[in-house]
Motif scaffolding. Sequence first.
Motif, PDB file in Angstrom:
ATOM      1  N   ALA A 128       2.527   9.253  -5.778  1.00 19.05           N
ATOM      2  CA  ALA A 128       2.798  10.867  -5.205  1.00 19.05           C
ATOM      3  C   ALA A 128       4.113  11.207  -6.031  1.00 19.05           C
ATOM      4  O   ALA A 128       3.864  12.453  -6.614  1.00 19.05           O
ATOM      5  CB  ALA A 128       3.193  10.747  -3.869  1.00 19.05           C
ATOM      6  N   THR A 163       0.870  -1.386   0.072  1.00 22.07           N
ATOM      7  CA  THR A 163       0.089   0.036   0.123  1.00 22.07           C
ATOM      8  C   THR A 163       0.707   1.321   0.113  1.00 22.07           C
ATOM      9  O   THR A 163       0.788   2.112  -0.610  1.00 22.07           O
ATOM     10  CB  THR A 163      -1.086   0.024   1.272  1.00 22.07           C
ATOM     11  OG1 THR A 163      -1.524  -1.309   1.209  1.00 22.07           O
ATOM     12  CG2 THR A 163      -1.775   1.068   1.152  1.00 22.07           C
ATOM     13  N   GLU A 164       1.906   1.196   0.921  1.00 21.17           N
ATOM     14  CA  GLU A 164       2.898   2.525   0.823  1.00 21.17           C
ATOM     15  C   GLU A 164       3.615   2.687  -0.470  1.00 21.17           C
ATOM     16  O   GLU A 164       3.685   3.729  -0.854  1.00 21.17           O
ATOM     17  CB  GLU A 164       3.693   2.088   2.049  1.00 21.17           C
ATOM     18  CG  GLU A 164       3.108   2.078   3.704  1.00 21.17           C
ATOM     19  CD  GLU A 164       4.127   1.732   4.484  1.00 21.17           C
ATOM     20  OE1 GLU A 164       4.142   2.036   5.618  1.00 21.17           O
ATOM     21  OE2 GLU A 164       5.051   0.697   4.166  1.00 21.17           O
ATOM     22  N   ASN A 186       2.573   1.648  -3.553  1.00 20.39           N
ATOM     23  CA  ASN A 186       1.940   2.175  -4.500  1.00 20.39           C
ATOM     24  C   ASN A 186       1.461   3.641  -4.228  1.00 20.39           C
ATOM     25  O   ASN A 186       1.618   4.466  -5.273  1.00 20.39           O
ATOM     26  CB  ASN A 186       0.395   1.352  -4.903  1.00 20.39           C
ATOM     27  CG  ASN A 186       0.698  -0.051  -5.083  1.00 20.39           C
ATOM     28  OD1 ASN A 186       1.886  -0.351  -5.943  1.00 20.39           O
ATOM     29  ND2 ASN A 186       0.043  -0.982  -4.989  1.00 20.39           N
ATOM     30  N   SER A 187       1.187   3.914  -3.046  1.00 19.01           N
ATOM     31  CA  SER A 187       0.885   5.482  -2.629  1.00 19.01           C
ATOM     32  C   SER A 187       2.057   6.294  -3.074  1.00 19.01           C
ATOM     33  O   SER A 187       2.010   7.302  -3.450  1.00 19.01           O
ATOM     34  CB  SER A 187       0.476   5.278  -1.351  1.00 19.01           C
ATOM     35  OG  SER A 187       0.616   6.735  -0.715  1.00 19.01           O
TER      36      SER A 187
END
Length: 196
Positions: free
Chosen positions: A159, A151-152, A154-155
Amino acid sequence: MELNLNNIKLKSTGLPEQFPNDTLPQIAFSGRSNVGKSSLINCLIGRKSLARVSSAPGKTITVNFYETDGKIYIVDLPGYGYAKRSAEDQKQWSSLVDKYITETDNLRLVVQLVDMKVGPTKDDNMMLDWLTSSGVPFIVAATKSDKLNKTEYNSMMGALRGHPLIPESVPVIPFSALKGEGKSLIWREINRCLDK
Ligand code: GTP
Ligand code: MG
């Protein structure tokens, strides 16, 4: 294709007049202190300890030129973002890096490192802005990718990809010195610039 780097010569200098002035292409690596620059360079050239991996950030402001097999220079630019650096040291850093970037005719590519766990800092943004306005070709390596969960990961990639100071044409490559992720993609970008 990766270069077969058997013969590596180091020249380290804090003086622009001592920068190499031969015709070998140069690939430079830039990033804040502790971003994983030495680890990335070591991983790319397949050496364990060529560029020093430090636990305490070094104080000397030098540019390290690794002349590799007489073919290219791998250039380790001095790190930025030391909290304790004096205003005078800060000035010396800017002037050295500015001279390097603006005056090196054979600079083919800057690999700008951003810590993928931390995300772009204020200093990173300043550097990205500087690179864009200088017109030098650059790519972004998002380092320590192994530290993030999916999750981190991909996020942060989202960004960085949408970052206003990273043009769409600039590749953003997740990289892990631990896992080797991104190594071949970075080499591909380097070779692309060398072929031009
Ligand atoms: P300075 O030269 O001191 O400014 O640092 P640097 O940017 O050269 O970073 P260096 O390669 O010395 O790494 C800094 C710290 O991050 C060390 O503790 C490394 O082991 C760690 N590190 C570097 N790359 C990775 C990586 O891909 N994954 C993980 N998990 N840790 C990393
Ligand atoms: Mg280092």
